[in-house]
Design an enzyme around this catalytic site. Sequence first.
Site, mmCIF file in Angstrom:
data_model
loop_
_atom_site.group_PDB
_atom_site.id
_atom_site.type_symbol
_atom_site.label_atom_id
_atom_site.label_comp_id
_atom_site.label_asym_id
_atom_site.label_seq_id
_atom_site.Cartn_x
_atom_site.Cartn_y
_atom_site.Cartn_z
ATOM 1 N N HIS A 1 -30.258 57.374 16.263
ATOM 2 C CA HIS A 1 -29.065 56.573 15.959
ATOM 3 C C HIS A 1 -29.297 55.671 14.759
ATOM 4 O O HIS A 1 -28.401 55.443 13.952
ATOM 5 C CB HIS A 1 -28.685 55.698 17.154
ATOM 6 C CG HIS A 1 -28.287 56.477 18.360
ATOM 7 N ND1 HIS A 1 -27.224 57.336 18.358
ATOM 8 C CD2 HIS A 1 -28.808 56.550 19.598
ATOM 9 C CE1 HIS A 1 -27.098 57.899 19.544
ATOM 10 N NE2 HIS A 1 -28.062 57.440 20.322
ATOM 11 N N HIS B 1 -30.920 47.864 22.794
ATOM 12 C CA HIS B 1 -30.299 49.092 23.320
ATOM 13 C C HIS B 1 -30.165 50.119 22.217
ATOM 14 O O HIS B 1 -29.105 50.686 22.006
ATOM 15 C CB HIS B 1 -28.916 48.785 23.903
ATOM 16 C CG HIS B 1 -28.935 47.687 24.909
ATOM 17 N ND1 HIS B 1 -29.521 47.823 26.139
ATOM 18 C CD2 HIS B 1 -28.465 46.415 24.851
ATOM 19 C CE1 HIS B 1 -29.399 46.683 26.805
ATOM 20 N NE2 HIS B 1 -28.777 45.814 26.050
ATOM 21 N N LEU B 2 -31.249 50.337 21.494
ATOM 22 C CA LEU B 2 -31.110 51.192 20.308
ATOM 23 C C LEU B 2 -30.812 52.638 20.639
ATOM 24 O O LEU B 2 -30.481 53.416 19.763
ATOM 25 C CB LEU B 2 -32.299 51.009 19.358
ATOM 26 C CG LEU B 2 -33.651 51.625 19.664
ATOM 27 C CD1 LEU B 2 -34.600 51.312 18.531
ATOM 28 C CD2 LEU B 2 -34.231 51.091 20.935
ATOM 29 N N LYS B 3 -30.881 53.016 21.905
ATOM 30 C CA LYS B 3 -30.559 54.407 22.248
ATOM 31 C C LYS B 3 -29.141 54.562 22.792
ATOM 32 O O LYS B 3 -28.756 55.630 23.239
ATOM 33 C CB LYS B 3 -31.577 54.936 23.252
ATOM 34 C CG LYS B 3 -32.957 55.028 22.612
ATOM 35 C CD LYS B 3 -33.880 56.004 23.281
ATOM 36 C CE LYS B 3 -35.065 56.283 22.364
ATOM 37 N NZ LYS B 3 -36.354 56.232 23.017
ATOM 38 N N THR B 4 -28.365 53.499 22.754
ATOM 39 C CA THR B 4 -27.000 53.580 23.286
ATOM 40 C C THR B 4 -26.005 53.841 22.148
ATOM 41 O O THR B 4 -25.956 53.096 21.176
ATOM 42 C CB THR B 4 -26.632 52.261 23.993
ATOM 43 O OG1 THR B 4 -27.644 51.987 24.958
ATOM 44 C CG2 THR B 4 -25.298 52.361 24.693
#
Lengths: 337, 366
Positions: free
Chosen positions: A149, A110-113
Amino acid sequence: MPAPETAAPAKLKYAERPEWADVEPLQQYEIANPLAPILYSEEYKDATDYLRGIVKAGERSERVLELTEHVIRLNPAHYSAWQYRYETLVALSAPLDVELKLMDEFADKHLKTYQVWHHRRLLLLLTRKPAPELALIARILQRDEKNYHTWAHRQWLLAFFNEPSLWEGELDFVDTMMNKDVRNNSVWHHRFFVVFQSGVREGEEDRERILKRELIYVKQNISLAPNNASAWNYLRGVLEHTRQPFGSLAAFVQPYTVPLPASTTDIVDLENPPPGRDADLPCAAAIEFLADVYEERGGADNVDKAVELWRSLANEHDTIRKKYWEWRIREALATSS
Amino acid sequence: MDVPHPLPPLARSAHVAYVKHALANLPGSMVSLDASRMAIVFYCVGSLDVLGVLQTETSETDRTSWRTWIWEQYVAGRYGTGFKPGPFMSSSSSNARPAVPCEQDPPHIIMTYTALLSLAILRDDFTRLNRPGLLHFLGACQNKDGSFSSMPFGGGDSDLRNLYCAFCICSLLGDFSSINVERAISFIGSCRTYEGGYGQLPSCEAQAGTTYLAIAALRLAPPAPRPRLTTAERVRSEHWLIHSQDSLSGGFRGRTGKAPDACYCFWGGAALQILGAQDKLNAHEFTQFIASCQFRFGGIAKTPGQHPDPYHTYLSLAAAAMYAPRLDQNEQRYGQWEFAPFDPLVNARVDVVRWARERIPAPRRH
Ligand SMILES: [Zn+2]
C-alpha cells in the site's frame, strides 16, 4: 490478523455521557440465526450504536469526528465510518492538516489496511500538497520495506501530481532503498516505473544514454548478487521495453552460467562486470537467459544449445520447474524442425 | 526428486470443524472482519463445499437459515440492488426497510460476488434476484477510467478486485450490457508490469493475486475479434507465474523475492490454469506446501506454523482441488487429496458454477 487496538483508557460509554444524550443509539439489527457473528466488545457495540444513530440523523459536527475516530481505532477496516468521517470533514471545512497529522499515526499503525490509504488519498485530492508525503512514505518504508500500500501510494502520488520537483529525488531514493536490500523487488519495480513508465522528464530525453545507464546499473547489481530474480526480471524488462535483442547481453551473461573459475582476476569492466569471488554459480536465471539468447538467434545449432541449457535447468539447477523446462524443450524442437 | 516425499495427510475433519466453528461465531479479536463478513461466509461455506461435506455435515435447516441470512443483506436503492457485507450499519431488517434507502449502507461489489457464489453453493433458486437492479448496480460502480469502485458513485476504493467481481457477475448473468467492457479492459492493461504480472492499480508492482484477477477478467470478458492477450504477453505472464513457485518449499510467492504463502498457491495456481499452463508446474511440491500449512487443530494458515484463518483455509483447499488431478494417482495418500472438479475462473466447484450459470441469468421468456 492484527488484534484490534483498545482506544485510550475508555472514558465513559456514550450512553453515560450527557453531551451525547440527544442522540438515539441504534443497535445493530441481526436476524435470529446470524452467520459468522463476531463477539463484539462492549466498547465497540456502544460506539457503533451511536455511529448508526448519528448516521441515521445525518448529523455533521465536531463530535462526529470524535466518534468516527473512536470506531476506526477499534476497527480500521470499518469503511462506513471512514466514509462518514470524510464527508463530515468536507461538510465542516475542517482543517485538513490536522486530519493528515492524525492520519500519519494511522498510516504507521495500520499500514496494511486499505481504508487508511484510501482516506489519505481523498485528503490529498483536497489539499493538493503532495510534497510532504514523500518523506512520510520514506519513513514508513524504512520500517516495512515491501509494504504494498505504501509503495502504491507513492506511485499514485508521483503519477497523479506529476510535478517535476516531486520526481527530482526519486532515483536517489531508489538507491537508498536498494542499498538496504538489493533483493527488494518493490524497489526494482519502482525504478522501472520512474525510468520507463512515467513519461520522459527534462534531462532524460537522451534515451540511448538512459538505456546504457540502466544496463550498467542492473549488470553491476547482478555482479554483486547474481542469484537475484528481481535484477534479472529488470534486465529482461529493460530489454523488452526498449526492443533490444537479448543477444546483446550474451557476453555479460555467459560467465554466470558456469561454475566460478578457480582463479579470478580483479578486472574492472563496466560493460561486462564479472561475478564476484563468492558468487554462487552457476546461476539458474543466467542459464535461462542464455538459452533465450540461443533461441532468439534460431537455427538448429542454436536450438540445440538452448535445449542443452534447459535440460541442465530441468535436471540439475532448477528442478522444481522441470516440467516447465521440458515443455520449453518440446516447443523449441517442434518449431525448429 | 525422483522419489518425492509422500504427501502428509489432509486433516479433513479438523478443517470441517474449524470452518463450522467460524460460521457459528468469530472472536472479538476478529472485529476487523465486521465489514467483510459475507466474504468470511463464502470462505467457510466454500470450504465445506470443496471438501464435499456440505450435505453430510450440515442440515437442510442450517442451509435454509444461512440463505436467509445472506438474503437479509440484499439491499436496493437508487444505485440498483446488491449485497452488503453484513448488518454492521443496519438497525432494522432490510426486508422491512422503508422506502427511502440508507445511502450510508449501500451494497458492495465484492460482497455481492461472494454472496451470489455462497447462494449457488447452498443451491438457492435465485427467484428473489432482481437482475436489472444488479446490472444497474454494477454500472453505477464503474469509474470513468474503466475501473470499478467497491460501492456505487465512486464510493470505497477502486482496484482490480472490484473489476474482477463485476466481470464475474456479468458473466454469471450472461449480460455485460450495463458496463463499458472495453474501457475496463484498457484499465486492466494499464495495470500490467514489465515482469509479466499485474499490479493492483496502474503503475503498481506485479502481485499474484491481482494477476489472477486480471487474467481471469480478460477470460471472462465477452469474446473480441483478437485475443485479449498477445502471445508474447501470455508467455511473459506464464513465465512470471511459473517462477513464483518457490524451489525450496513448493509454495507460491505473491511477488518476486517474497516468501511463499498458501493463498498465492491459489492465485498463482488458478492463473496458470486459466492460461492452460497447469501441467507446467510441480503439483506434488505445490500440494506438499499446502499440507505443511495445516494447523494442528484444524484450518490452514498462510505459512507453516502460523495460525489459520478462513481466507487461507478456503484458498488452500481450492488450490489443492485444482491440482489434485495432476498428482500421481499411485501416491499413497492420493485419495485424501482427491476433490471434485474445480473452476479456476469463477473460483468455485464446477457443479456450483453450472448451477449459478443456470439460475442467475434472467429466466428465458417463451
Ligand atoms: Zn496469504
